[in-house]
Scaffold this active site. Structure first.
Site, PDB file in Angstrom:
ATOM      1  N   ASP A 165       0.811  -1.228   0.000  1.00 57.84           N
ATOM      2  CA  ASP A 165       0.000   0.000   0.000  1.00 57.84           C
ATOM      3  C   ASP A 165       0.842   1.274   0.000  1.00 57.84           C
ATOM      4  OD1 ASP A 165      -2.432  -1.620   0.327  1.00 57.84           O
ATOM      5  OD2 ASP A 165      -1.545  -2.037   2.279  1.00 57.84           O
ATOM      6  N   HIS A 210      -4.587  -1.988  -5.980  1.00 59.78           N
ATOM      7  CA  HIS A 210      -4.013  -0.720  -6.451  1.00 59.78           C
ATOM      8  C   HIS A 210      -5.154   0.214  -6.824  1.00 59.78           C
ATOM      9  CE1 HIS A 210      -0.052  -2.931  -7.671  1.00 59.78           C
ATOM     10  NE2 HIS A 210      -0.216  -2.811  -6.373  1.00 59.78           N
TER      11      HIS A 210
HETATM   12  P1  IMP Z   1      -1.810 -13.151   1.712  1.00 60.51           P
HETATM   13  O1  IMP Z   1      -0.864 -12.601   0.698  1.00 60.51           O
HETATM   14  O2  IMP Z   1      -3.259 -12.908   1.371  1.00 60.51           O
HETATM   15  O3  IMP Z   1      -1.538 -14.575   2.049  1.00 60.51           O
HETATM   16  O4  IMP Z   1      -1.592 -12.331   3.087  1.00 60.51           O
HETATM   17  C1  IMP Z   1      -0.385 -12.417   3.843  1.00 60.51           C
HETATM   18  C2  IMP Z   1      -0.072 -11.074   4.502  1.00 60.51           C
HETATM   19  O5  IMP Z   1       0.300 -10.138   3.514  1.00 60.51           O
HETATM   20  C3  IMP Z   1      -1.233 -10.450   5.273  1.00 60.51           C
HETATM   21  O6  IMP Z   1      -0.727  -9.726   6.381  1.00 60.51           O
HETATM   22  C4  IMP Z   1      -1.825  -9.490   4.260  1.00 60.51           C
HETATM   23  O7  IMP Z   1      -2.562  -8.459   4.863  1.00 60.51           O
HETATM   24  C5  IMP Z   1      -0.560  -8.993   3.573  1.00 60.51           C
HETATM   25  N1  IMP Z   1      -0.783  -8.544   2.197  1.00 60.51           N
HETATM   26  C6  IMP Z   1      -0.893  -9.308   1.085  1.00 60.51           C
HETATM   27  N2  IMP Z   1      -1.048  -8.555   0.004  1.00 60.51           N
HETATM   28  C7  IMP Z   1      -1.016  -7.279   0.414  1.00 60.51           C
HETATM   29  C8  IMP Z   1      -1.090  -6.017  -0.279  1.00 60.51           C
HETATM   30  O8  IMP Z   1      -1.194  -5.947  -1.511  1.00 60.51           O
HETATM   31  N3  IMP Z   1      -1.009  -4.906   0.509  1.00 60.51           N
HETATM   32  C9  IMP Z   1      -0.869  -4.981   1.861  1.00 60.51           C
HETATM   33  N4  IMP Z   1      -0.772  -6.119   2.533  1.00 60.51           N
HETATM   34  C10 IMP Z   1      -0.847  -7.265   1.823  1.00 60.51           C
END
Ligand code: IMP
Length: 463
Positions: free
Chosen positions: A27, A57
């Site tokens: 982010d 995004h």
């Molecule tokens: P996952 O990628 O859905 O397995 O999530 C794993 C960790 O990465 C969690 O803490 C999510 O909130 C974080 N996360 C995954 N993708 C994003 C993103 O695009 N922005 C912010 N946090 C992310």
């Protein structure tokens, strides 16, 4: 005498690849940075190489707004080819929803403006269901529940499903998807999680055949976009066209260099771009690292966020409201994000991976910290000073941040476009970041709109 073979000199007229990555916990405004850079006309291709529907995004320009998850941010430009590279996780059902949102802006997605690598990995229904089930129980990690850890795990086990299988191995694909759904039904039946909690999470037994049929329909809809993107990428580069690679997530969430196991399951770092697209290291020009002046994290409550703002009122002020354009709530999950001070020790680890320029985002929000803002410049781990964050949640839990404090300013800077017009304290803070992180600041974000940017180093815009 042995003949010395002459190596072919690099093609001097070939295109280059610039890369935008995040240096915090996601982010950071990467989508906006990409959107802004594509407007220069320097790039014919915008390419994603990691992550999937877990990314979010948000783009704002000329009264337009769109939330992208899997589609690269170049889709907003009619003459740009967007590529979802082989390192990505593709969810055919989610991407169709994205296409409908894109269509509302009058942009039609076709193979003229979007291609998907036939060797990316596809998110299957059981990946998302298992992710939700694990999140509802003791294995909770605060994921986005998009199935990322399960699609990635099958990729590593070398049993994953790639778009090429739609054409070359449809029976194996079907068997794999159905058996995954059946395993989910069994896991649900065996689960010791409170049934009301399961229902609340929408976790109910699934009719495998029906569920697979609707997934397959979505997958076939995107099939015309599926191509071997490797030769296409290289043809564009050979023809002297430049590519902008758009990272998802961030170095802090990278599976290898991030805060393991509290990150995601892909490589969000420059190395991830090379493997996730097939570009050669020699073709990379600028690596632009986006770093937020107000940090936050979705799922931050589940792990150490060591620069967290504990004061509830200050955190609420920093976060804003869900309806604000800059309201700090998960784009994909809608969850309120934990608020934090900027963390240069975390960013420094990412910078070491190859960053040449910095993009500082959300400088306009710094006054929300109050009269002063603290910047973490290093960590203290049991008395040892660490200049860079460790790539370990276990070690991070033993760290505290070492801060330097800076006075803020009161005026609204969101309308400023020239660096010299910024308040003195804002300039001092930017220059401190350059010195402390030892990289030039290329651009500074002062609002959510594509045009709310101060160009500090115009060389970033050169072709
Ligand atoms: P996952 O990628 O859905 O397995 O999530 C794993 C960790 O990465 C969690 O803490 C999510 O909130 C974080 N996360 C995954 N993708 C994003 C993103 O695009 N922005 C912010 N946090 C992310």
């Amino acid at each position: 005498m042995t003949e010395v073979m002459e190596l072919a000199p690099p093609a001097i007229d070939a295109g280059f690849v610039d890369l935008v990555i995040g240096l915090d916990y996601g982010d950071e405004g990467k989508g906006k940075t990409v959107h802004c850079l594509v407007a220069t006309g320097n790039y014919g291709v915008v390419m994603r190489f990691n992550g999937g529907a877990n990314a979010g995004h948000q783009l704002y320009w000329d009264d337009m707004e769109i939330a992208l998850h899997q589609v690269p941010s170049g889709i907003a430009y009619p003459d740009t080819l967007n590529i979802i590279g082989n390192g990505s996780f593709v969810d055919p059902e989610c991407i169709l929803d994205e296409f409908s949102d894109i269509a509302k802006l009058g942009i039609t997605v076709s193979s003229d403006n979007l291609l998907i690598s036939d060797t990316s990995h596809m998110v299957l229904p059981h990946h998302k269901l298992f992710d939700k089930l694990t999140e509802a129980g003791n294995g909770k990690q605060g994921t986005t529940a998009k199935g990322i850890r399960y699609v990635a795990s099958e990729k590593s086990e070398r049993i994953g499903v790639r778009p090429e299988m739609l054409t070359w191995a449809p029976n194996e694909l079907r068997e794999h998807a159905i058996s995954g759904l059946e395993r989910f039904n069994q896991a649900l039946a065996d689960s010791t999680i409170d049934p009301s909690k399961l229902e609340e999470a929408g976790l109910v037994p699934i009719d495998s055949e029906t569920r697979f049929a609707s997934w397959l329909e979505a997958a076939h809809t995107i099939l015309p976009l599926v191509k071997d993107t490797f030769p296409i990428i290289h043809k564009h580069l050979d023809d002297g066209e430049n590519i902008l690679a758009e990272g998802a997530q961030s170095t802090g969430l990278d599976i290898d260099q991030g805060i393991y196991p509290l990150g995601t399951s892909s490589n969000a770092s420059p190395g991830g771009m090379l493997n996730g697209s097939g570009v050669g290291i020699h073709q990379v020009r600028n690596v632009i690292g986006a770093h937020r002046m107000k940090m936050s994290r979705v799922g931050g409550e589940d792990g150490p966020l060591i620069t967290r703002v504990d004061d509830v009122k200050r955190a609420a002020r920093l976060r804003g409201k869900p309806t604000d354009r800059d309201g700090d709530f998960g784009r994909t999950s809608g969850r309120a994000r934990e608020q934090a001070y900027p963390d240069n020790a975390l960013a420094r680890r990412g910078i070491r991976l190859g960053v040449t320029h910095l993009v500082l985002t959300q400088l306009d929000l710094v006054p929300r910290f109050g009269k002063e803002v603290k910047v973490a410049v290093a960590y203290d781990m049991c008395g040892q000073r660490l200049e860079e964050a460790p790539n370990s949640a276990l070690k991070l839990a033993a760290c505290t941040a070492i801060y330097e404090t800076f006075p803020t300013w009161r005026s609204d800077i969101s309308g400023i476009r020239e660096y010299d017009k910024l308040p003195q304290n804002a300039r001092k803070l930017v220059e401190f970041m350059e010195g402390n992180l030892k990289r030039p600041v290329a651009t500074i974000g002062v609002g959510t709109d594509r045009d709310q940017v101060i160009i500090k180093d115009p060389s970033i815009l050169a072709a």
